[in-house]
Design a protein around this motif. Sequence first.
Motif, PDB file in Angstrom:
ATOM      1  N   SER A   1       0.832  -1.198   0.000  1.00 53.71           N
ATOM      2  CA  SER A   1       0.000   0.000   0.000  1.00 53.71           C
ATOM      3  C   SER A   1       0.873   1.257   0.000  1.00 53.71           C
TER       4      SER A   1
ATOM      5  N   ASP B   1      -2.212  -5.826  -8.211  1.00 50.86           N
ATOM      6  CA  ASP B   1      -1.049  -6.400  -7.545  1.00 50.86           C
ATOM      7  C   ASP B   1      -0.436  -7.524  -8.383  1.00 50.86           C
TER       8      ASP B   1
ATOM      9  N   ASN C   1      -4.950  -8.719  -9.084  1.00 50.87           N
ATOM     10  CA  ASN C   1      -6.149  -8.338  -8.329  1.00 50.87           C
ATOM     11  C   ASN C   1      -6.091  -6.854  -7.965  1.00 50.87           C
ATOM     12  N   LEU C   2      -7.244  -6.208  -7.975  1.00 48.71           N
ATOM     13  CA  LEU C   2      -7.290  -4.765  -7.725  1.00 48.71           C
ATOM     14  C   LEU C   2      -6.713  -4.432  -6.346  1.00 48.71           C
ATOM     15  N   LYS C   3      -5.772  -3.509  -6.344  1.00 51.34           N
ATOM     16  CA  LYS C   3      -5.146  -3.067  -5.093  1.00 51.34           C
ATOM     17  C   LYS C   3      -5.671  -1.696  -4.688  1.00 51.34           C
ATOM     18  N   ALA C   4      -5.793  -0.801  -5.671  1.00 55.75           N
ATOM     19  CA  ALA C   4      -6.278   0.547  -5.372  1.00 55.75           C
ATOM     20  C   ALA C   4      -6.875   1.158  -6.622  1.00 55.75           C
ATOM     21  N   PHE C   5      -7.841   2.058  -6.406  1.00 57.66           N
ATOM     22  CA  PHE C   5      -8.476   2.728  -7.538  1.00 57.66           C
ATOM     23  C   PHE C   5      -8.835   4.144  -7.128  1.00 57.66           C
ATOM     24  N   TYR C   6      -8.681   5.058  -8.058  1.00 61.96           N
ATOM     25  CA  TYR C   6      -8.963   6.468  -7.777  1.00 61.96           C
ATOM     26  C   TYR C   6      -9.563   7.120  -9.018  1.00 61.96           C
TER      27      TYR C   6
ATOM     28  N   ASP D   1     -13.735   1.430 -15.626  1.00 63.44           N
ATOM     29  CA  ASP D   1     -13.497   0.054 -16.061  1.00 63.44           C
ATOM     30  C   ASP D   1     -12.290  -0.043 -16.993  1.00 63.44           C
TER      31      ASP D   1
ATOM     32  N   ILE E   1      -9.030   0.009 -14.927  1.00 62.19           N
ATOM     33  CA  ILE E   1      -8.831  -1.279 -14.257  1.00 62.19           C
ATOM     34  C   ILE E   1      -8.415  -2.350 -15.273  1.00 62.19           C
ATOM     35  N   LYS E   2      -9.078  -2.378 -16.429  1.00 61.59           N
ATOM     36  CA  LYS E   2      -8.749  -3.407 -17.428  1.00 61.59           C
ATOM     37  C   LYS E   2      -7.358  -3.187 -18.038  1.00 61.59           C
TER      38      LYS E   2
END
Lengths: 132, 132, 132, 132
Positions: free
Chosen positions: D5, D32, D36-41, D52, D55-56
């Motif tokens: 983090s 990561d 897998n999603l670690k953080a999103f802003y 989306d 993330i993709k």
Amino acid sequence: MNITSAQSDRIIAAAKAKAIEIAIPMSIAIVDEGANLKAFYRMDDAMLGSTDIAIKKAKTSRLFNINSGEIGKQSQPGGDLYSIEHSNDGLITFVGGILLKNHQGETVGAIGVSGGSLKQDEEVAAAGAAAL
Amino acid sequence: MNITSAQSDRIIAAAKAKAIEIAIPMSIAIVDEGANLKAFYRMDDAMLGSTDIAIKKAKTSRLFNINSGEIGKQSQPGGDLYSIEHSNDGLITFVGGILLKNHQGETVGAIGVSGGSLKQDEEVAAAGAAAL
Amino acid sequence: MNITSAQSDRIIAAAKAKAIEIAIPMSIAIVDEGANLKAFYRMDDAMLGSTDIAIKKAKTSRLFNINSGEIGKQSQPGGDLYSIEHSNDGLITFVGGILLKNHQGETVGAIGVSGGSLKQDEEVAAAGAAAL
Amino acid sequence: MNITSAQSDRIIAAAKAKAIEIAIPMSIAIVDEGANLKAFYRMDDAMLGSTDIAIKKAKTSRLFNINSGEIGKQSQPGGDLYSIEHSNDGLITFVGGILLKNHQGETVGAIGVSGGSLKQDEEVAAAGAAAL
């Protein structure tokens, strides 16, 4: 600002009137500011497949704050946004999705139309958007 | 026989009138004979989550030719249809989905309503169905 | 009103501080007024599966304008909303999702937290919500 | 090695600073080592559809251990990886997804950015990656 049912009613009525005028049965979808379905109308004899396309055109327009066909210009093979259609649970990137803005220029949602030729879809969507 | 837009318009108008009468903003969905979405209407201030539930109630009703709540009675733990909700891209098996039959008793589609208590959803769906 | 990044930053910072205080690594998700993901934070050592649960708790809360656990009380076998989890691409209906309201009482989004016991998830979500 | 983090915070802060500098609201996603999603802003005013896509892009980069745009070069009609976007629940194969490597050259995750032109997305993603 979010779209209201009163606005959505006017938009669908205007789009439907145009579809009747050009004698093409259409599916007409409205999404709100958050890209969530607000209203949907499939006219008698409109193709079954037009339901999902109308909804996806409206969503595509709101998700990217632009008319759906503008995305399609850039998502062709070799284009900057090639294959963007795989995002957001599926986009429809040809014309027929138009952003809905109020008189203050604020985006309140989007309309998507499917059932005819692209020119006809666009014409019906534009008639709907003009009624806002 | 398949539902027409004229019928669907009457059904949604009657359901909406009932929702206004009881002062609960609702989502109202109509599917046709083929269980495909025919019309959808989300009233202002209806919960966002009611959209998908209204549509799924209507589909559930038409897919099994019965009111949605009847399926729910059999899908409880230990019931004959336990976990049937996993089929057909998701069912909603509590009340609020009602089969639409014409005067000849032929099924033409189904209505699904969501946004209030089960009693309220059912009341609004019944008001819509009665207008067919 | 829609949530801003400034608000979202404060909410996540407060939730994270509480998670550190109780020494439980958590996933924290924020959705906006339209139930679309605004921010997500998975602390080191939080379970991988907590990512989707945190996001779905936040969505569930906003979709139904209520804390996620309230839905769960009604979705048990025999309950009014049994199997509602099959709607809206999957809901999480145990506690840990809290509606976010501003000082004017307007809903601006929701927070969802996962990674600990239900009591811990709720405590961290509440700490986040209080920072709005 | 997996991203922490602390690293993710630095990366998102650097990406956000660059987005502010070029005055384009962006969505920024970090995945990561396990994709897998670690953080999103999502910054205020970033397009809803950018969530989306960011993330993709991050997932695409980590899934294939290469920057997302490199896949796009091979997924064009006639290319070796034509239509690879259909795999893994959807890929985004244009630029804006960058692999994250630590000082030892080990891959720890990936960043994905969306919201501007491809050049801008790449610039912001690169600023983020450089902060690792």
